[in-house]
Scaffold this motif. Structure first.
Motif, PDB file in Angstrom:
ATOM      1  N   GLN A   1      -1.741  24.192  50.862  1.00 40.62           N
ATOM      2  CA  GLN A   1      -2.796  23.342  50.313  1.00 40.62           C
ATOM      3  C   GLN A   1      -3.252  22.326  51.349  1.00 40.62           C
ATOM      4  OE1 GLN A   1      -4.285  23.643  47.344  1.00 40.62           O
ATOM      5  NE2 GLN A   1      -3.030  25.429  46.856  1.00 40.62           N
ATOM      6  N   VAL A   2      -4.500  21.925  51.187  1.00 44.80           N
ATOM      7  CA  VAL A   2      -5.082  20.892  52.045  1.00 44.80           C
ATOM      8  C   VAL A   2      -5.564  19.764  51.153  1.00 44.80           C
ATOM      9  CG1 VAL A   2      -6.932  20.344  53.648  1.00 44.80           C
ATOM     10  CG2 VAL A   2      -5.780  22.564  53.796  1.00 44.80           C
ATOM     11  N   GLN A   3      -5.246  18.552  51.526  1.00 44.71           N
ATOM     12  CA  GLN A   3      -5.739  17.389  50.805  1.00 44.71           C
ATOM     13  C   GLN A   3      -6.803  16.707  51.672  1.00 44.71           C
ATOM     14  OE1 GLN A   3      -2.072  17.610  51.229  1.00 44.71           O
ATOM     15  NE2 GLN A   3      -2.306  18.992  49.488  1.00 44.71           N
ATOM     16  N   LEU A   4      -7.886  16.307  51.032  1.00 45.15           N
ATOM     17  CA  LEU A   4      -8.986  15.634  51.712  1.00 45.15           C
ATOM     18  C   LEU A   4      -9.219  14.286  51.054  1.00 45.15           C
ATOM     19  CD1 LEU A   4     -11.459  18.661  51.890  1.00 45.15           C
ATOM     20  CD2 LEU A   4      -9.963  17.839  53.701  1.00 45.15           C
ATOM     21  N   VAL A   5      -9.270  13.236  51.868  1.00 45.26           N
ATOM     22  CA  VAL A   5      -9.483  11.888  51.353  1.00 45.26           C
ATOM     23  C   VAL A   5     -10.676  11.273  52.060  1.00 45.26           C
ATOM     24  CG1 VAL A   5      -8.509   9.595  51.037  1.00 45.26           C
ATOM     25  CG2 VAL A   5      -7.039  11.619  50.816  1.00 45.26           C
ATOM     26  N   CYS A  42     -13.526  11.514  56.425  1.00 49.75           N
ATOM     27  CA  CYS A  42     -12.721  12.388  55.577  1.00 49.75           C
ATOM     28  C   CYS A  42     -11.530  12.868  56.389  1.00 49.75           C
ATOM     29  CB  CYS A  42     -13.536  13.570  55.086  1.00 49.75           C
ATOM     30  SG  CYS A  42     -12.563  14.830  54.228  1.00 49.75           S
ATOM     31  N   ALA A  43     -10.345  12.486  55.941  1.00 53.28           N
ATOM     32  CA  ALA A  43      -9.121  12.860  56.630  1.00 53.28           C
ATOM     33  C   ALA A  43      -8.423  13.980  55.876  1.00 53.28           C
ATOM     34  CB  ALA A  43      -8.197  11.655  56.748  1.00 53.28           C
ATOM     35  N   ALA A  44      -8.075  15.033  56.593  1.00 55.49           N
ATOM     36  CA  ALA A  44      -7.367  16.165  56.001  1.00 55.49           C
ATOM     37  C   ALA A  44      -5.878  16.052  56.290  1.00 55.49           C
ATOM     38  CB  ALA A  44      -7.903  17.473  56.567  1.00 55.49           C
ATOM     39  N   SER A  45      -5.075  16.425  55.305  1.00 56.58           N
ATOM     40  CA  SER A  45      -3.622  16.442  55.473  1.00 56.58           C
ATOM     41  C   SER A  45      -3.055  17.655  54.751  1.00 56.58           C
ATOM     42  CB  SER A  45      -2.998  15.149  54.939  1.00 56.58           C
ATOM     43  OG  SER A  45      -3.256  15.019  53.549  1.00 56.58           O
ATOM     44  N   GLY A  46      -1.767  17.884  54.956  1.00 54.73           N
ATOM     45  CA  GLY A  46      -1.131  19.039  54.339  1.00 54.73           C
ATOM     46  C   GLY A  46      -1.178  20.223  55.282  1.00 54.73           C
ATOM     47  N   ASN A  47      -1.569  21.374  54.784  1.00 54.75           N
ATOM     48  CA  ASN A  47      -1.594  22.603  55.572  1.00 54.75           C
ATOM     49  C   ASN A  47      -2.900  22.684  56.361  1.00 54.75           C
ATOM     50  OD1 ASN A  47      -0.974  25.048  56.636  1.00 54.75           O
ATOM     51  ND2 ASN A  47      -0.982  26.175  54.699  1.00 54.75           N
ATOM     52  N   THR A  48      -3.013  21.846  57.386  1.00 48.87           N
ATOM     53  CA  THR A  48      -4.277  21.747  58.129  1.00 48.87           C
ATOM     54  C   THR A  48      -4.415  22.795  59.227  1.00 48.87           C
ATOM     55  OG1 THR A  48      -3.318  20.130  59.640  1.00 48.87           O
ATOM     56  CG2 THR A  48      -4.449  19.268  57.688  1.00 48.87           C
ATOM     57  N   PHE A  49      -3.349  23.558  59.453  1.00 47.20           N
ATOM     58  CA  PHE A  49      -3.425  24.584  60.491  1.00 47.20           C
ATOM     59  C   PHE A  49      -4.517  25.577  60.132  1.00 47.20           C
ATOM     60  CE2 PHE A  49      -2.148  27.153  63.919  1.00 47.20           C
ATOM     61  CZ  PHE A  49      -2.123  28.472  63.502  1.00 47.20           C
ATOM     62  N   SER A  50      -5.337  25.894  61.067  1.00 47.85           N
ATOM     63  CA  SER A  50      -6.438  26.868  60.979  1.00 47.85           C
ATOM     64  C   SER A  50      -7.613  26.399  60.120  1.00 47.85           C
ATOM     65  CB  SER A  50      -5.964  28.242  60.511  1.00 47.85           C
ATOM     66  OG  SER A  50      -5.899  28.328  59.106  1.00 47.85           O
ATOM     67  N   THR A  62     -12.559  24.599  54.734  1.00 48.26           N
ATOM     68  CA  THR A  62     -12.019  25.936  54.526  1.00 48.26           C
ATOM     69  C   THR A  62     -11.125  26.289  55.711  1.00 48.26           C
ATOM     70  OG1 THR A  62     -13.953  26.936  55.581  1.00 48.26           O
ATOM     71  CG2 THR A  62     -13.991  26.766  53.182  1.00 48.26           C
ATOM     72  N   ARG A  63     -10.152  27.188  55.452  1.00 49.17           N
ATOM     73  CA  ARG A  63      -9.227  27.620  56.476  1.00 49.17           C
ATOM     74  C   ARG A  63      -9.511  29.068  56.853  1.00 49.17           C
ATOM     75  NH1 ARG A  63      -4.215  28.275  55.005  1.00 49.17           N
ATOM     76  NH2 ARG A  63      -3.224  27.587  56.959  1.00 49.17           N
ATOM     77  N   LEU A  64      -9.079  29.459  58.023  1.00 48.31           N
ATOM     78  CA  LEU A  64      -9.201  30.856  58.442  1.00 48.31           C
ATOM     79  C   LEU A  64      -8.111  31.720  57.829  1.00 48.31           C
ATOM     80  CD1 LEU A  64     -10.116  30.415  62.212  1.00 48.31           C
ATOM     81  CD2 LEU A  64     -11.627  31.133  60.346  1.00 48.31           C
ATOM     82  N   LEU A  65      -6.960  31.098  57.538  1.00 49.69           N
ATOM     83  CA  LEU A  65      -5.820  31.835  56.999  1.00 49.69           C
ATOM     84  C   LEU A  65      -5.641  31.518  55.524  1.00 49.69           C
ATOM     85  CD1 LEU A  65      -3.296  31.337  59.950  1.00 49.69           C
ATOM     86  CD2 LEU A  65      -4.852  33.263  59.539  1.00 49.69           C
ATOM     87  N   TYR A  66      -4.982  32.462  54.814  1.00 44.46           N
ATOM     88  CA  TYR A  66      -4.711  32.254  53.392  1.00 44.46           C
ATOM     89  C   TYR A  66      -3.759  31.085  53.197  1.00 44.46           C
ATOM     90  CZ  TYR A  66      -3.168  33.201  48.658  1.00 44.46           C
ATOM     91  OH  TYR A  66      -2.874  33.090  47.336  1.00 44.46           O
ATOM     92  N   PRO A  67      -3.982  30.204  52.207  1.00 41.47           N
ATOM     93  CA  PRO A  67      -5.135  30.190  51.300  1.00 41.47           C
ATOM     94  C   PRO A  67      -6.349  29.513  51.951  1.00 41.47           C
ATOM     95  CG  PRO A  67      -3.610  28.442  50.718  1.00 41.47           C
ATOM     96  CD  PRO A  67      -2.976  29.194  51.855  1.00 41.47           C
TER      97      PRO A  67
END
Length: 118
Positions: free
Chosen positions: A1-5, A22-30, A98-103
């Motif tokens: 999951q990715v969190q956006l604030v 907007c700062a992204a955290s969590g599964n930010t890879f890809s 959006t991410r390149l990898l699932y999810p």
């Protein structure tokens, strides 16, 4: 999951400027595409601007020349510099990713209110 604030919304007079972050955290890879959407009362959510991880940008016609989207990949943060604001820019602005990898998402922030007075 990715969190956006999101942060940076507020009240401004027509012709003024605001900068959204907007700062992204969590599964930010890809994370690939990041961007901003907005929704005015009684209207559908619309795309404002997007930026890819490589820096390619896209804008809705109504904000071209006034808004600038940018991102800091090291900080997983996207910005929207809004200049020459108009009353019709009044809306809740949502960060999107959006991410390149699932999810892959899409992922949304909680929204930040931008109000432009005439």
């Amino acid at each position: 999951q990715v969190q956006l604030v999101e942060s940076g919304g507020g009240l401004v007079q027509a012709g003024g400027s605001l900068r959204l972050s907007c700062a992204a955290s969590g599964n930010t890879f890809s994370i690939n595409l990041m961007g901003w959407y907005r929704q005015a009362p009684g209207k559908e959510r619309e795309l404002v601007a997007t930026i890819s991880s490589g820096g390619s940008t896209n804008y809705v016609d109504s904000v071209k020349g006034r808004f600038t989207i940018s991102r800091d990949n090291a900080k997983n943060t996207v910005y929207l510099q809004m200049n020459s604001l108009k009353p019709e820019d009044t809306a809740v602005y949502y960060c999107h990713a959006t991410r390149l990898l699932y999810p892959v998402g899409p992922y949304w922030g909680q929204g930040t209110q931008v109000t432009v007075s005439s």
